[in-house]
Structures are given as C-alpha cells and as structure tokens.
Write an enzyme that holds these catalytic residues in place. Structure first.
Site, PDB file in Angstrom:
ATOM      1  N   ASP A 157      28.643  18.872 -24.693  1.00 36.31           N
ATOM      2  CA  ASP A 157      28.754  19.060 -23.244  1.00 36.31           C
ATOM      3  C   ASP A 157      27.874  20.155 -22.645  1.00 36.31           C
ATOM      4  O   ASP A 157      27.155  19.922 -21.698  1.00 36.31           O
ATOM      5  CB  ASP A 157      30.208  19.375 -22.864  1.00 36.31           C
ATOM      6  CG  ASP A 157      31.173  18.256 -23.230  1.00 36.31           C
ATOM      7  OD1 ASP A 157      30.789  17.335 -23.985  1.00 36.31           O
ATOM      8  OD2 ASP A 157      32.316  18.303 -22.755  1.00 36.31           O
ATOM      9  N   GLU A 381      38.770  22.496 -33.814  1.00 32.19           N
ATOM     10  CA  GLU A 381      37.727  21.693 -33.152  1.00 32.19           C
ATOM     11  C   GLU A 381      36.332  22.188 -33.548  1.00 32.19           C
ATOM     12  O   GLU A 381      35.449  21.395 -33.843  1.00 32.19           O
ATOM     13  CB  GLU A 381      37.942  21.825 -31.634  1.00 32.19           C
ATOM     14  CG  GLU A 381      37.078  20.928 -30.775  1.00 32.19           C
ATOM     15  CD  GLU A 381      37.369  21.121 -29.284  1.00 32.19           C
ATOM     16  OE1 GLU A 381      38.123  22.065 -28.916  1.00 32.19           O
ATOM     17  OE2 GLU A 381      36.841  20.336 -28.476  1.00 32.19           O
TER      18      GLU A 381
HETATM   19  C1  DGY Z   1      36.185  17.817 -21.655  1.00 34.32           C
HETATM   20  O1  DGY Z   1      37.077  17.544 -20.870  1.00 34.32           O
HETATM   21  O2  DGY Z   1      35.896  18.948 -22.028  1.00 34.32           O
HETATM   22  C2  DGY Z   1      35.434  16.735 -22.272  1.00 34.32           C
HETATM   23  O3  DGY Z   1      34.501  17.178 -23.191  1.00 34.32           O
HETATM   24  C3  DGY Z   1      34.780  15.866 -21.259  1.00 34.32           C
HETATM   25  O4  DGY Z   1      34.771  14.649 -21.839  1.00 34.32           O
END
Ligand code: DGY
Length: 418
Positions: A157, A381
C-alpha cells in the site's frame, strides 16, 4: 502448542465458512490475495476447504472479469472505508479495485498437492481465472507493464514506489472520516493521515465515474506501472498455461499475454537505479526507489546480475528477511507498514522464485530468517527486519499459511528425522 498446530488453529479461527479473514479486527472481510494464500495454507490439511476459498473469491468476480480486492460479506463497523464509501453496487458488496493476481500461481500449488482430487475443482475455477487475466491484459497492460490505479491494488500500500504518483493526488477535499485501522494496531506502524486522504480521494474518483475502468485508467488521479504485479501476473500467466494444458484447454491466448508482458519488462528497468522500478504512467517518470516488488522478478525468471547485486546489498543490510524498502534509502522506516518491514508472505513468494531459478542457498536463508521471526514472536503481519519487532496485526492468516506451506518446512524435516 507447536507452531504447526497453532498455524492450523489460526486458519480455522479466521475461517468464516468458505472464506477467511486476514485477521480479526483490522481486516474483517475477505481480501483477494490474502484469500489465495489462505487456500494454499488450508491445502496442507484440508484440500476441499482450499478449493472453497478460491470459489468464494471468484464468486464475486465482476462481469468485466475483475476480481475485487475486498468482498464485504457481512457488515462490520470496525473497518473503514466500508461498502458505503466504495458504492460499487455489487452483491455482495465489494470494493472497486483489484489486488495482485496470485490466484493462478497458488491454485497450481494446491492442484499439484493432489491432481486427481483437484481436477474437477480446477476445471470450474479455470475459466474464471482466464477471465481475470484477460481483464488484466486488456485493461491494465495497455501501456505494456501492469498498471495500478490505486496503491492498494499493489498490495504494498504505502511503499515508497508510489510516492511520486501520490504527490499528484489532491486529498484536500475528501471531507471528514474516521479511520478504523489505527484503533486496532499501533498508528506508527500504519500509513499517515496525508496518505489516507489521498487513498480516499482515489476511491471517490472511482465512485464519481461509476467505476468505469476506461475512465479511471484514462483520467484517474493515479496510474503507475507496478513491477510487483507485473512479475506476479507474468508468473501467473505461465502457471495458468500449465493448468490449462492439464485440462486440455487451448492456451494460445494466454501465451500471447505472457509474451507481450515479458516484452514490456525493459520499460520498468531503470538503468540509473540498476533495478526494476515503478513508473508513473502519466509522465514516464521512474520512482527511483528499490522496493521489494523488484525482487519478485525471480518469480517470473527475470533476474539478472545487477538485480542479484542489489538483492545482496539490501538483504545484507538487515538481519531478517528481505525488507520492503531499501534500508540505505532515507525513506526507509523499519516498522512502517510497506516502507521497510519484512513481510513473511512476500518472502514466501520470493522463495518460489529463488528456488525455481536455482538459488536454493538463498531460498534456504530466506526460509530460515522468516522462520526465526515466527518462532520468536508468532504469526504477525510484518516485522522489523533489523531487530525482529513484530508489527501490525497478530494471528495473521497468510503468515500462518506460509508457515505451513514453506517457512516451517525445515522444522518439519528436522522433526521427521528425530
Ligand atoms: C487496508 O485497509 O489497509 C488495506 O490494505 C486496504 O486494502
């Protein structure tokens, strides 16, 4: 509890009956690439359940062929942006963007565990995967490499790769909203408010054009070539050909997509950086940053001596796994989501590439370092690659899955031999 049992327990606990949450709290729905990893993990102890996971994911495929990045099966006020913000009008509701197409590669892994039992399940899934790949080719590979219209599509992201594209997005008019992610995990490990404003602005643009892909690609606020998805898609095309051949299908069309994507790889090679690099497709500018997406080249047999040297440099600069951003860059932040941490799930993908390209020594090192993180701290994660601090969500589905399929393998062998 032994780690294999714990990993299986996590998959069962995150199982909502046919689909799996990435983790409780932070991600309360079905996510696209998380789901494919969940299937791979389930396959180690429950093959029918593995195929079910692919089925629920592809049940929400759009008529266009796109497979959305989130499927909002049940309302959950603990997540933002929810279905009301995406407003895609799908049933069940979904987001309006996609995510890395790892499904064919992982479906192949699952199928290879039991080809006879998997043949009928694969036959049902195959045309849907072909339709998704066709969408990638015709909608997102029109400039050559695979393009993303929102950083969330990359799965990585907030990595520095997207900074130049994000700089062109105006997040000032998005209005008030309340983030939920920072209520579940340490905010210093998550994207910033300025990044979130821009993420939401991109969603609002999609809504304003009724999620019309041609308009989003032509006029949307963000369009960048993603090395990570380019290599994942190229590998997935090749895996889909293997699956299609096994089913007796004509795979000529897929072979054409793979050929043209491979021919586009020079467009994402930055000679100044001596590495594959993200590129802003609005103006051709390279990001000029070395991210973990570049090393997914091994997955698509697209490594070279310069890239090998870069891999050695960034990996030797940390202690645990391959970092998501270059540790020698000023942008490196070892605990901030995709701006430095090591991600077990990405390490597992790289490992497939390293193994297949004959670098078994590197694959073994990556497995050992990833296993150490999980043994020390559990199924988080992501992790600080320098001091191993666990980050983000806990009891994570894909971390448990890659333990069962890959990272825990050495230990299994050791136990077997004992
Ligand atoms: C989040 O909500 O952080 C996700 O990575 C978006 O898909």
């Amino acid at each position: 509890m032994n780690l294999d049992n714990k990993a299986r327990e996590i998959l069962r606990q995150n199982d909502k009956g046919g689909y799996t949450l990435p983790t409780h709290g932070l991600y309360p729905y079905q996510w696209n690439w998380d789901s494919a990893f969940a299937a791979w993990g389930f396959a180690t102890f429950d093959l029918p359940r593995a195929w079910d996971e692919f089925d629920t994911l592809f049940a929400s495929q759009w008529d266009t062929g796109m497979v959305p990045h989130i499927i909002f099966h049940e309302p959950d006020p603990g997540y933002f942006p929810g279905p009301d913000v995406w407003a895609t009008g799908q049933s069940p509701e979904t987001s309006g963007i996609t995510q890395p197409p790892v499904a064919a590669t992982l479906a192949r892994q699952v199928w290879e565990m039991d080809k006879t039992a998997g043949q009928n399940r694969l036959a049902k899934l195959y045309p849907k995967m072909v339709a998704w790949h066709r969408w990638w080719h015709h909608v997102r590979c029109i400039h050559g490499p695979a393009a993303i219209t929102h950083p969330w599509e990359s799965g990585r992201d907030n990595c520095p790769d997207w900074d130049i594209g994000m700089a062109g997005v105006d997040g000032s008019g998005v209005g008030d909203y309340t983030r939920r992610d920072t209520g579940h995990v340490d905010p210093s490990m998550r994207p910033t408010k300025a990044e979130y404003d821009r993420y939401i602005a991109m969603v609002q643009f999609g809504v304003s054009v009724g999620w019309d892909q041609s308009r989003i690609v032509a006029d949307g606020p963000f369009l960048m070539a993603d090395p990570g998805i380019t290599f994942i898609l190229l590998r997935a095309h090749e895996d889909l050909i293997v699956l299609g051949d096994a089913l007796g299908e004509d795979t000529t069309e897929i072979a054409g997509w793979a050929r043209s994507l491979r021919a586009a790889l020079p467009q994402i090679w930055n000679p100044d950086l001596k590495a594959y690099d993200a590129r802003n497709l609005r103006d051709g500018q390279f990001a000029g940053v070395l991210g973990s997406g570049a090393f997914l080249a091994y997955l698509a047999d697209a490594g070279n001596p310069d890239l090998n040297a870069q891999l050695a440099r960034v990996w030797d600069a940390v202690q645990y796994g391959i970092p998501s951003a270059d540790p020698q860059s000023p942008m490196f932040d070892p605990r901030k989501y995709w701006r430095g941490p090591t991600w077990p799930v990405v390490n597992a993908l790289m490992a497939i590439g390293l193994r297949d390209s004959g670098r078994s020594d590197l694959e073994a090192r990556l497995r050992r370092e990833t296993a150490q993180l999980i043994q020390k701290h559990g199924f988080f994660e992501y992790f600080d690659p320098i001091d191993s601090t666990p980050c983000g969500g806990d009891d994570f589905t894909w971390t448990a899955a890659i333990w069962l399929t890959w990272a825990g393998n050495d230990l299994e062998q050791a136990k077997g031999a004992a």
